[in-house]
Design a protein around this motif. Sequence first.
Motif, PDB file in Angstrom:
ATOM      1  N   CYS A  98       0.837  -1.199   0.000  1.00 54.80           N
ATOM      2  CA  CYS A  98       0.000   0.000   0.000  1.00 54.80           C
ATOM      3  C   CYS A  98       0.875   1.253   0.000  1.00 54.80           C
ATOM      4  CB  CYS A  98      -0.942   0.001   1.201  1.00 54.80           C
ATOM      5  SG  CYS A  98      -1.962  -1.472   1.281  1.00 54.80           S
TER       6      CYS A  98
ATOM      7  N   GLY B 118       0.409  -0.311   4.547  1.00 55.86           N
ATOM      8  CA  GLY B 118      -0.067  -1.684   4.645  1.00 55.86           C
ATOM      9  C   GLY B 118       0.633  -2.599   3.661  1.00 55.86           C
TER      10      GLY B 118
ATOM     11  N   ILE C 147      -0.587   1.948   9.127  1.00 58.91           N
ATOM     12  CA  ILE C 147      -1.888   1.512   8.624  1.00 58.91           C
ATOM     13  C   ILE C 147      -1.825   0.019   8.328  1.00 58.91           C
ATOM     14  CG2 ILE C 147      -3.557   1.779   6.755  1.00 58.91           C
ATOM     15  CD1 ILE C 147      -2.326   4.682   6.420  1.00 58.91           C
ATOM     16  N   SER C 148      -2.769  -0.732   8.894  1.00 61.32           N
ATOM     17  CA  SER C 148      -2.866  -2.171   8.636  1.00 61.32           C
ATOM     18  C   SER C 148      -1.542  -2.849   8.984  1.00 61.32           C
ATOM     19  CB  SER C 148      -3.277  -2.405   7.177  1.00 61.32           C
ATOM     20  OG  SER C 148      -3.834  -3.685   7.023  1.00 61.32           O
TER      21      SER C 148
ATOM     22  N   HIS D 258      -7.989   1.349   6.168  1.00 59.38           N
ATOM     23  CA  HIS D 258      -7.118   2.032   5.205  1.00 59.38           C
ATOM     24  C   HIS D 258      -7.696   3.377   4.760  1.00 59.38           C
ATOM     25  CE1 HIS D 258      -4.302  -1.298   4.123  1.00 59.38           C
ATOM     26  NE2 HIS D 258      -5.310  -2.071   4.490  1.00 59.38           N
TER      27      HIS D 258
END
Lengths: 732, 235
Positions: B13, B49, B85-86, B203
């Motif tokens: 990501c 991510g 994130i994630s 996300h």
Amino acid sequence: MTKKTYERVGLTSGEYDRIVEILGREPNELELNLYGVMWSEHCSYKNSKPVLRIFPTSGERVLQGPGENAGIIDIGDGLAVVMKIESHNHPSAVEPYQGAATGAGGIIRDIFTMGARPIALLNSLRFGELSNDRTKYLFENAVAGIGDYGNCIGIPTVGGEIYFNDCYRGNPLVNAMCVGIIRHGDIKRGTASGAGNAVMIVGASTGRDGIGGASFASVELSEESQENRSAVQVGDPFMEKLLLEACLELFETGCVVGVQDLGAAGLTSACSETASRGSSGMNIDVSLVPRRETGMIPVEVMISESQERMLVIVEKGREEEVTGVFKKWGLNSSVIGRVTDDGMLTIRDGDEVVGRVPAKSLAEDAPVYYREYEKPAYLQQVGVLDEESLEVPKDLNGVLVGLLKSPNIACKEWVYRQYDYMVRTCTAVAPGSDAAVVRIRGTNKAIALTTDCNSRYCYLDPATGGAIAVAEAARNLICSGAQPLAVTDCLNFGNPEKPGVFWQFRQAVSGMSEACRVLGTPVISGNVSFYNETDTNAIFPTPVVGMVGLVEDTSHITTQGFKEEGDAVLLLGENTQEAGGSEYLKVVHGLEQGSAPRLDLDKEKRVQDCCLELIRAGVVKSAHDCSEGGIAVALAECCISGGIGAEIEFESRCRKDFLLFGEGQSRIVITACQSDLERIKDTAARLDVPCTVLGRVKGKELVIDIAGQREMEIAVEDMGTSWREAIGCIMG
Amino acid sequence: MKFGVVVFPGSNCDIDCYHALRDVLDQDTEYIWHMTKHLGFYDCIVLPGGFSYGSYLRGGAIARFSPVMDRVVEFAQSGKPVIGISNGFQVLTEAGLLPGAFLRNNSMKFVCENVYIRTENASTPFTKLCGEGQVLKIPIAHGDGNYYVDDRTLKDMEQNNQVVFRYCDAEGEATAESNPNGSLQNIAGICNREGNVVGMMPHPERCMEEILGNRDGTVIFKSVINYLKGGAVND
């Protein structure tokens, strides 16, 4: 050499004689194995080649047709789409998780081998009925395998199709499709040329997994197949992600002459095919191939199908640039040989030459078989449908709910929520509408993607079924606001040595070809998968169509859900009285019989052109094609997706059940503002397309009247629940 | 103002975060390769991510040993804003910058879908423009998002207002049905004691443009931009 030896590698005595003729001597064990894998149906297309020639493969936009790792189609702005679909059926039947995962992995490599950045994955899956426990196991694990691979590598799985039918119980189908994007100038090809250039193997090291996978894919499945697990490869998506990034970075250096992934038949196919395309030879030393197991003999290295490896042909003297890039990504890169100009594939183990054969003889000189064909006898029985004997069900609401719950029609969310369909943040239309839509960053364009095939139609009439697969794929793209551009096909059939199966194959390809011609969508890549049989039962002929279309302006993107109270609901095309081959007949009457729906390709083209013209004119608020379950299911899906009801009135005097649930072709349900109705009717009239106002978007129920009689009345919420939860309920 | 997006082997990501910051919000943004030993000047660092190191062993368990993580820890300890994130969130917990750990989703399956989250702490750099209790629709995509932390630490976190987001329904109720992965107390995002390090499983970078059908994620990054602008004035 005993007879048994060539049979063990899957060759016939005729083929063996031919090898002796080519070499002017008997092949040694290693050489024989090379021919065994390269002359398998999976690699050589020896049974299908003559038939595949009838596909239209050229067109203004075609930059690369069949014959390379993937096809390429121009989308303007100096950009092109790279696409390919491939089967991984037999591995998935034995080891569904790894079989499906490596199916995704293999097709992704085919795309970045061309120099493209992969941007989307799709799939087409077929299993037996979900009442069977082994089928549930296969289904659950194949989906997990596809998901885990794509999710990890970070390529969104944006679409696909899934059907369940008993004919796939022993032989499920797992077809994976990948699409990439590339600048015209960056296209790479699988060619080895320039004597002295380096032959390098990059990526993962080589083990014993997947030995002989190509041959395994080229025989029928049997009890022993379950023991053939060593022929199934094991996937490592993390490794492939590194390989992908490293390769794309490497291509930017300009030192790469040619590149090919190591797929079926591993190093053997990569070396012989690249050399053959470049009219070159190659001299390689297997002792230089990095290995993950000890004690591997040369033949194992040559035919291993270990995943996540590539063969790169590099300009002489620039080998270190490759090493530098791959070192950065923590990957192997080894020079294993040189391109030669003698046309021979020479294989050494250190100083010792262990095999030497003409590269072209492996890649191109497999015998071509013109198989016998004969219309199979079953068609006489299944073609007949005694409509009179079928009662018209009283509870049509119940029939609709039953169809919405049928796993073939039900919402596939249970599946696609296991796929990361959003990564890369380009997915403008997620799974669940007619086609997925992926925007192209840096432009105002998008591409629409779909896979389609109704194999029941193909079973009843392979030519019409093949044509419908193409027509429906195109219709799905049109409904999303895209102009269909090109096809990649995955032709899944039984044993081609059986005349009935080969007849199905020829018919299907001819039907598809005609549809591709009329609809202007050349076939630019594809795959043939034969021998999909167990216990002598062949699968339905299943020629899966993967299609890509171009959305010229993202404002044209259209989805199936009804949008606004008061909008007019219209039908482009005409309702018919055809019940043959329908999901309705199967679910309600337990029959897979009758004629496949008729398809008039010229009419289909007019309907599609009309729909796209109206979408581009900005007057279409939703569009959805009629397919499985007929117009009643199409309307229900429009309601469910939009979260809003509709009042529909049919004037037709057709039999009610056939009208509602028959699967007549060339029909699209659209909605529009009432104020645009005249304009729509004018356009349809000009293009000679029947256009009827069916009703309007309204309330919270789907209400259907036929000839003034209220026949159906059902809450959208109830339909939605049945449709959404069906597969999850079965899978528990 | 400059953003850095860390790239581990297996991050996927990273390009989405980069695009969100540079193309959508017009911010100066750079990738930071995981082997980086000397960090350039950044105002905010994003751990994106994906599947760093294939998420082998455990999500983030190997990535925390990447050379860049020593610098990220220093950066965080200096009080500058960091968001994970994630998988980036997993890396932050593995690196000890955030408390807790992740288990397999309780469904035992990867799940990708839009979920609702309720803002519990609107005072972090990444939530300053959210209202307290504001409900955001933001997608998740993970197989190991089931947040877990021991009771004592949880109590501590609650006391320090370290729970930033909870999974909830469209109305903002943190119900069991709205919990997509079995996370303890519906926890979807947390921060460190100081509030400058935030981790979240959803996300935001995936929902910042009209064409993607949802712009709720914009507020997260706009918040930190706003925060950094304020910070610059104070400096």
